[in-house]
Design an enzyme around this catalytic site. Structure first.
Site, short mmCIF file in Angstrom:
data_model
loop_
_atom_site.label_atom_id
_atom_site.label_comp_id
_atom_site.label_asym_id
_atom_site.label_seq_id
_atom_site.Cartn_x
_atom_site.Cartn_y
_atom_site.Cartn_z
N ARG A 1 0.71 -1.34 0.03
CA ARG A 1 0.05 0.00 0.02
C ARG A 1 0.74 1.17 0.02
O ARG A 1 0.89 1.84 -1.02
CB ARG A 1 -0.80 -0.01 1.23
N ASP A 2 1.47 1.47 1.19
CA ASP A 2 2.31 2.86 1.08
C ASP A 2 3.50 2.82 0.27
O ASP A 2 3.76 3.86 -0.35
CB ASP A 2 3.06 2.78 2.60
N HIS B 1 8.58 6.61 8.56
CA HIS B 1 9.22 6.71 7.31
C HIS B 1 10.79 6.87 7.73
O HIS B 1 10.90 7.47 8.68
CB HIS B 1 8.61 7.94 6.63
N HIS C 1 4.08 4.26 12.88
CA HIS C 1 4.38 4.01 11.42
C HIS C 1 5.32 5.06 11.04
O HIS C 1 5.38 6.11 11.04
CB HIS C 1 3.09 4.44 10.94
N CYS D 1 5.30 9.09 0.01
CA CYS D 1 3.94 9.42 -0.15
C CYS D 1 3.76 10.50 -1.18
O CYS D 1 4.39 11.42 -1.27
CB CYS D 1 3.55 9.94 1.30
N ASN E 1 8.75 4.15 3.90
CA ASN E 1 8.62 3.46 5.24
C ASN E 1 10.14 3.14 5.72
O ASN E 1 10.98 2.48 4.79
CB ASN E 1 7.77 2.37 5.48
N1 COA Z 1 -12.80 4.82 -3.49
C1 COA Z 1 -13.30 4.95 -4.80
N2 COA Z 1 -13.83 5.97 -5.21
C2 COA Z 1 -14.24 6.99 -4.42
C3 COA Z 1 -14.05 7.00 -3.08
C4 COA Z 1 -13.19 5.73 -2.62
N3 COA Z 1 -12.74 5.87 -1.16
N4 COA Z 1 -14.28 8.07 -2.55
C5 COA Z 1 -14.99 8.58 -3.66
N5 COA Z 1 -14.92 8.20 -4.73
C6 COA Z 1 -15.28 8.35 -5.78
C7 COA Z 1 -16.86 9.21 -5.75
O1 COA Z 1 -17.84 8.21 -5.86
C8 COA Z 1 -16.72 9.84 -6.98
O2 COA Z 1 -17.01 9.14 -8.34
P1 COA Z 1 -17.97 9.62 -9.40
O3 COA Z 1 -17.16 11.09 -9.94
O4 COA Z 1 -17.85 8.54 -10.18
O5 COA Z 1 -19.19 10.10 -8.66
C9 COA Z 1 -15.36 10.49 -7.19
O6 COA Z 1 -14.70 9.64 -6.37
C10 COA Z 1 -15.29 11.73 -6.32
O7 COA Z 1 -15.85 11.67 -4.93
P2 COA Z 1 -15.48 12.90 -3.90
O8 COA Z 1 -16.09 12.39 -2.49
O9 COA Z 1 -16.00 14.33 -4.54
O10 COA Z 1 -13.93 12.54 -3.71
P3 COA Z 1 -12.83 13.77 -3.82
O11 COA Z 1 -12.47 13.80 -5.28
O12 COA Z 1 -12.88 14.59 -2.86
O13 COA Z 1 -11.71 12.57 -3.33
C11 COA Z 1 -10.48 10.66 -1.96
C12 COA Z 1 -11.71 12.19 -2.14
C13 COA Z 1 -10.43 10.51 -0.55
C14 COA Z 1 -11.41 9.54 -2.76
C15 COA Z 1 -9.49 10.97 -2.97
O14 COA Z 1 -8.86 12.25 -2.41
C16 COA Z 1 -8.37 9.86 -2.77
O15 COA Z 1 -8.67 8.61 -3.09
N6 COA Z 1 -7.14 10.26 -2.15
C17 COA Z 1 -6.25 9.16 -1.87
C18 COA Z 1 -5.66 9.16 -0.24
C19 COA Z 1 -4.78 8.27 -0.14
O16 COA Z 1 -4.74 7.11 -0.28
N7 COA Z 1 -3.52 8.62 0.16
C20 COA Z 1 -2.29 8.05 0.79
C21 COA Z 1 -2.58 7.23 1.91
S1 COA Z 1 -2.27 8.35 3.35
ZN ZN Z 2 3.29 6.23 5.28
#
Ligand code: COA
Ligand code: ZN
Length: 313
Positions: free
Chosen positions: A12-13, A206, A204, A237, A246
């Site tokens: 994942r990370d 890094h 956790h 990240c 990490n």
């Molecule tokens: N998994 C899959 N799709 C997701 C989702 C999730 N957890 N959360 C929202 N979506 C989809 C929504 O259904 C929407 O789809 P659509 O356009 O087809 O309707 C679209 O994504 C936008 O939704 P929204 O609620 O406005 O989300 P956003 O654009 O504000 O994004 C996150 C929010 C959290 C989903 C996005 O920023 C993200 O995936 N970030 C990654 C975070 C991460 O893993 N970081 C590293 C670890 S710390």
């Molecule tokens: Zn991390």
């Protein structure tokens, strides 16, 4: 000495920082290798937006292939309610719920205020009632790439908000940028333990500044028994500019085993997997133990049984 649980988070990370898509079969091979090396817990990916992190888009396939055929417990990161719903629908209830201690990182990472993320985390637990093992991770708990040092008081206030609904969930303090010093980690866990008791705390680290093993040890001395680490130190990240991966799992195993703390992991087998992780195209790796043990073995010095290296050796 009390043993520790190491959670390998490289799928994942680590993988999330790699741009070229890693074929699903290759991911499966690495995750299996980790389980075979004795990792009992592996964070295998996340339910996130495909546009935000295309590398995570095969999480359903990974779960479908691995869930029933692997000895390790598999967990998935969920950044919001929707992610938790999708994970549970895909049959995985071991959820890693994450929000940041700093507003700027939380906004960049999950596009919400910290308060809104906490409300959502609580809803995941109370409405979805996942039955697996739950981790609540507080990212940027020591330092934020945008805002600098995170005040400990702020982290304690966040933990205080989480504890009432967290049940027996693990609470993880994440050093997202790798800038935490042993003294910071000592202070954070001392305060957490004295305010909220000896619950399932996780750390956790890094390794951006080479302090991952040092702070791991400090966390151990201050009562932490659950540690995240990444095979070959793979990572960085995408939402924390400048941070590297990490702390390497093999460095963490070496540290603990040689200090008399059991991990249940076979270092030699882990090194084979870690070496294969270094071959991932586009991956940035770290860690020191791999190269050190390789150099000794070129000289014909064998680090006996995996993990036990003589104390004066
Ligand atoms: N998994 C899959 N799709 C997701 C989702 C999730 N957890 N959360 C929202 N979506 C989809 C929504 O259904 C929407 O789809 P659509 O356009 O087809 O309707 C679209 O994504 C936008 O939704 P929204 O609620 O406005 O989300 P956003 O654009 O504000 O994004 C996150 C929010 C959290 C989903 C996005 O920023 C993200 O995936 N970030 C990654 C975070 C991460 O893993 N970081 C590293 C670890 S710390
Ligand atoms: Zn991390």
């Amino acid at each position: 000495m009390e043993s520790v649980t190491i959670v390998d988070v490289s799928p994942r990370d680590g993988f999330q920082s790699v741009v070229p898509f890693i074929p699903t079969a290759r991911k499966i091979e690495i995750i299996r290798g980790l389980a075979d090396a004795g990792l009992r817990r592996i964070e295998i990916g996340s339910f996130v937006s495909r546009t935000a992190l295309p590398q995570m888009s095969d999480i359903q396939l990974l779960l479908a292939d691995l869930s029933s055929r692997i000895s390790a417990e598999l967990s998935v990161l969920v950044p919001n309610f929707k992610g938790a719903e999708l994970a549970m629908k895909a049959g995985n209830e071991n959820l890693v719920i994450v929000f940041s201690a700093s507003e700027t990182h939380n906004a960049n990472n999950v596009r919400k205020t910290v308060d809104a993320s906490i409300v959502e985390a609580k809803r995941i637990i109370e409405e979805l009632k996942p039955e697996g093992r739950i981790r609540v991770n507080i990212a940027t708990a020591f330092d934020c790439p945008f805002e600098g040092k995170t005040p400990l008081e702020r982290v304690l206030r966040l933990v205080e908000q989480v504890v009432p609904w967290a049940g027996d969930a693990e609470i993880g303090l994440c050093d997202t940028t790798g800038r935490a010093l042993p003294v910071d980690v000592a202070a954070a866990f001392d305060r957490c333990m004295s305010l909220f008791g000896r619950r399932n705390w996780a750390y956790h680290a890094h390794d951006t500044y080479g302090l991952g093993t040092a702070t791991n040890w400090t966390a151990y001395e201050h009562g932490v028994r659950i540690f995240d680490a990444s095979a070959a130190g793979l990572g960085g990240c995408p939402f924390a500019p400048g941070a590297t991966g990490n702390v390497a799992t093999e460095d963490t195993v070496f540290l603990f085993e040689n200090s008399g703390v059991a991990t249940g992991i076979d270092l030699n087998r882990l090194l084979e997997v870690a070496t294969s992780v270094t071959e991932i195209e586009g991956g940035a790796v770290g860690g020191r133990v791999r190269a050190a043990i390789e150099a000794r073995s070129r000289l014909g010095i064998r680090d006996d049984s995996s993990t036990k290296v003589s104390a004066n050796g």
